[in-house]
Design an enzyme around this catalytic site. Structure first.
Site, short mmCIF file in Angstrom:
data_model
loop_
_atom_site.label_atom_id
_atom_site.label_comp_id
_atom_site.label_asym_id
_atom_site.label_seq_id
_atom_site.Cartn_x
_atom_site.Cartn_y
_atom_site.Cartn_z
N HIS A 130 0.79 -1.27 -0.02
CA HIS A 130 0.00 0.03 -0.09
C HIS A 130 0.98 1.27 -0.03
O HIS A 130 1.61 1.38 0.90
CB HIS A 130 -0.88 0.02 1.17
CG HIS A 130 -1.79 -1.02 0.94
ND1 HIS A 130 -2.52 -1.75 2.07
CD2 HIS A 130 -2.68 -1.34 -0.03
CE1 HIS A 130 -3.51 -2.58 1.77
NE2 HIS A 130 -3.59 -2.29 0.18
N GLU B 266 1.56 3.85 3.08
CA GLU B 266 2.02 3.30 4.31
C GLU B 266 3.39 3.37 4.43
O GLU B 266 4.24 2.07 4.51
CB GLU B 266 1.46 1.84 4.34
CG GLU B 266 -0.13 1.80 4.57
CD GLU B 266 -0.85 0.45 4.32
OE1 GLU B 266 0.01 -0.48 4.51
OE2 GLU B 266 -1.86 0.48 4.16
N ARG C 39 -3.19 5.06 -2.24
CA ARG C 39 -3.20 3.55 -1.80
C ARG C 39 -2.76 2.50 -2.42
O ARG C 39 -2.10 1.56 -2.38
CB ARG C 39 -4.24 3.28 -0.93
CG ARG C 39 -4.71 1.74 -0.27
CD ARG C 39 -5.94 1.54 0.29
NE ARG C 39 -6.62 0.21 0.19
CZ ARG C 39 -6.23 -0.45 1.35
NH1 ARG C 39 -5.54 -0.08 2.21
NH2 ARG C 39 -6.97 -1.67 1.35
N HIS D 99 2.53 -3.71 6.72
CA HIS D 99 1.60 -2.55 6.24
C HIS D 99 1.55 -1.78 7.56
O HIS D 99 2.17 -1.67 8.50
CB HIS D 99 0.13 -2.97 6.44
CG HIS D 99 -0.11 -3.98 4.93
ND1 HIS D 99 -0.75 -3.57 3.86
CD2 HIS D 99 0.67 -5.31 4.48
CE1 HIS D 99 -0.85 -4.31 2.94
NE2 HIS D 99 -0.12 -5.50 3.44
N GLU E 254 0.58 -4.87 10.69
CA GLU E 254 0.14 -3.49 10.72
C GLU E 254 1.08 -2.90 11.86
O GLU E 254 0.88 -2.95 13.13
CB GLU E 254 -1.25 -3.20 11.14
CG GLU E 254 -2.24 -4.04 10.31
CD GLU E 254 -2.35 -3.38 8.98
OE1 GLU E 254 -2.03 -2.07 8.57
OE2 GLU E 254 -3.20 -4.14 8.22
ZN LIG Z 1 -1.63 -1.87 4.13
#
Ligand SMILES: [Zn+2]
Ligand SMILES: *[C@@H]1O[C@H](CO)[C@@H](O)[C@H](O)[C@H]1NC(C)=O
Ligand SMILES: *[C@@H]1O[C@H](CO)[C@@H](O)[C@H](O)[C@H]1NC(C)=O
Length: 457
Positions: free
Chosen positions: A187, A190, A241, A311, A382
Site C-alpha cells: 500500500h 504506508e 493507496r 503494512h 500492521e
Molecule cells: Zn496496508
C-alpha cells in the site's frame, strides 16, 4: 452546437477539479482525522451510514462494536458530522487537526544522533525516502556485497518501474536453505513499511552482530511491491493507496494490491468499483506487481517457510485467514510463533490474532494467498501507530519503530531453520506454471451477506 456546449461544460468541470490541487499536487489543507467512539452496535452502524452518505474515508475500525473508528473528514463535512454525532451523544476526538500540516511535518529532518556517520548511500532511518533513494541503496548493496546479496529484477510495474527483490544469504549454496520472505510497500501511503523493510536489509547486510540471523536461513526482501503508488505518494497525492493501472471502464486508476491476490479473490471486503480504495482489480493478479511477486514466491515455495508482509497502521500481528473468520488447522502453531516474536517488542505493543476476527474480512490479501500455497507461517503486520498520527507517522519515529521490530526476526529465523522439513532444491518451476494458472478460484466468490464498508489499512 449542443456538442460544443457539452465540451465547454466538461472543461469547466475539469478546470474546477484541477483548481482543488496546487501544481497538480493534492492538498489536504483543512482535512481532519477523527477517532470516533461508538458505544454500541447501533452507534457503529449509525457511523458507518454517515460515512457512506457523506463519502468519508474509514481508516481503521475493528470488528468489535465499541472499538474506535478513525475517519478522514474533509472540511465541508466537519460541521455536519459534529452535529450528527452530538444527536446520538457519540464522543470523538480530533486526532489530526490538519492533515496537510501532518503531511508537511513528515518531511522535517531529524538531526543525526551520530553526526560523523556518513554512509555510502543516501539512505537513513530518520527521514522518509523516495523510490530513487531506496533503489539506489539496493543497487549499492548489490555492487558492494556480491557474496552476501543478490538483487533481482523480478518484473516491471504498470508504469515500467523495476520490481526488486534482494536475496541475503551467506551460504555458498544460497537458494537451497529455508528462507524468510518479507515485503513492504504493497500500500503506497504506508511509508513506515518500506522504511522498516529497508532497515531490516541494512541490519542483515551491514551489521556483523546480526550474522547469526544468516547462519541457517536465507532472506528474500522486497521493500516496495507497489513502486508506482509509492512514487505517486511522494509527488502527487500523499494519501494514495493502490497501484496506478488504467481502467478500461473507469477514469479512476489503480487496484488494491492487497485485494488482488488469487486466493478467494473477489470475496468479502473487496470492492468491484474501480474508484474505491479496496478495488479488487479486473481479475486475480490483474496487476503486474502482484503477478510478478506471486510468481517469484511460487518459484521458491519449497524454500520459503515464512511470509511476512508489512503494512500500517494499528499495531497488529495478523494471521490467516482474512477472507472470512476462518482458522487453518495449524492456527495454534502459527499463533504460538507470532506470540513468541511479539514478546520481543518493548516500546510498541502489537495485538495478535486472526485477521478477519480481529479487524474485518478482506479477501484477496497476500498473506492468505501465501498460506494457501503451503507457506505455513504467514503474517501481516500492521506497524505503528494506533492512529494518533496514522499514515503520517513522524520521521522521528522511524528508527524507534524499526529497532523495536527487528528482534522479532531472531524468533522467526530460529523457527524457520528447523521447522518445516528439508528444502527440495531440485524443484524447478515449469515455465508455464504461473501463479495465475494455479488459482484455486478465479471466479469471484459471491457472498450474499451484507458487507460493511471496507476499511483501509
Ligand atoms: Zn496496508
Ligand atoms: C546484481 O549484481 C549481479 C552481479 O554483479 C549482477 O549480475 C546483477 O545484474 C545485479 N542486479 C541488478 C538488478 O542490477
Ligand atoms: C554464515 O554465518 C554463520 C553465522 O555467523 C557462520 O557460522 C557461517 O560460517 C557463515 N557461512 C559463510 C559461508 O560465511
Amino acid at each position: 452546437m449542443s456538442l460544443l456546449y457539452a465540451i465547454a461544460l466538461n472543461c469547466v468541470f475539469v478546470t474546477s477539479q484541477i483548481m482543488a490541487e496546487e501544481n497538480g499536487v493534492v492538498s489536504y489543507a483543512g482535512f481532519q482525522v477523527w477517532k470516533i467512539k461508538p458505544s454500541s452496535e447501533g452507534d457503529q452502524q449509525f457511523i458507518l451510514d454517515i460515512i457512506d452518505s457523506y463519502e468519508l474515508e474509514l481508516w481503521s475500525k475493528r470488528r468489535m462494536a465499541r472499538d474506535p473508528m478513525d475517519v478522514k473528514v474533509p472540511p465541508r463535512s466537519q460541521t455536519k458530522l459534529k452535529s450528527k454525532l452530538a444527536e446520538r451523544k457519540i464522543s470523538y476526538v480530533v486526532v489530526i487537526s490538519d492533515l496537510q500540516t501532518a503531511i508537511d511535518n513528515q518531511k522535517t529532518k531529524v538531526n543525526r544522533i551520530i553526526s560523523n556517520w556518513k554512509p555510502a548511500y543516501d539512505m537513513d532511518w530518520i527521514s522518509y525516502h523516495t523510490l530513487n533513494d531506496i533503489y539506489a541503496f539496493l543497487t549499492y548493496l548489490n555492487t558492494t556485497y556480491p557474496k552476501l546479496v543478490q538483487l533481482t529484477n523480478i518484473g516491471s510495474s504498470y508504469e515500467k518501474r523495476p520490481l526488486y527483490v534482494l536475496r541475503i544469504s551467506n551460504s555458498s549454496s544460497a537458494g537451497t536453505r529455508p528462507a524468510i520472505w518479507i515485503d513492504g510497500g504493497i500500500h503506497a501511503r504506508e511509508w513506515i513499511s518500506p522504511a522498516v523493510a529497508t532497515y531490516i536489509i541494512q541490519q542483515l547486510v551491514e551489521v556483523p552482530a546480526n550474522a547469526k540471523l544468516l547462519s541457517n536461513v536465507d532472506w528474500y526482501i522486497m521493500p516496495v511491491v507497489n513502486p508506482d503508488g509509492y512514487e505517486y505518494t511522494h509527488t502527487k497525492d500523499r494519501m494514495w493507496r493502490k497501484t496506478r493501472s488504467v481502467s478500461s471502464t473507469s477514469s479512476c486508476r489503480g487496484a488494491d494490491p492487497n485485494r488482488n491476490f488469487g486466493y478467494k479473490w473477489g470475496g468479502l471486503g473487496a470492492s468491484t468499483n474501480p474508484c474505491d480504495d479496496t478495488y479488487r482489480g479486473t481479475t486475480a493478479f490483474s496487476e503486474p506487481e502482484t503477478l510478478a511477486t506471486s510468481n517469484f514466491i511460487m518459484g521458491k515455495s519449497s524454500q520459503i517457510k515464512l511470509y511476512l508482509t508489512l503494512h500500517s497502521y494499528g499495531q497488529f500481528g495478523l494471521l490467516p485467514y482474512g477472507y472470512d473468520v476462518v482458522y487453518p488447522s495449524d492456527y495454534n502453531d502459527v499463533l504460538a510463533l507470532v506470540n513468541n516474536a511479539a514478546s520481543r517488542f518493548v516500546n510498541y505493543r502489537y495485538t495478535v490474532g486472526n485477521t478477519a476476527a480481529l479487524l474485518y474480512a478482506a479477501s484477496g490479501g497476500s498473506a492468505d494467498w501465501a498460506k494457501s500455497i503451503g507457506i505455513k507461517y504467514s503474517y501481516t503486520f500492521e506497524l505503528p501507530d494506533r492512529g494518533t498520527n496514522a499514515f503520517t507517522l513522524p520521521a522521528s519515529e522511524i528508527l524507534p519503530v524499526c529497532q523495536d521490530f527487528f528482534p522479532a526476526l531472531d524468533v522467526f529465523a530460529t523457527k524457520v531453520a528447523t521447522c518445516c522439513g528439508a528444502v527440495n532444491s531440485t524443484t524447478t518451476v515449469k515455465p508455464l506454471t504461473t501463479a495465475r494458472q494455479l488459482l484455486d478460484d478465479q471466479q469471484p466468490n459471491l457472498d450474499p451477506r451484507p458487507q460493511l464498508r471496507n476499511v483501509l489499512t
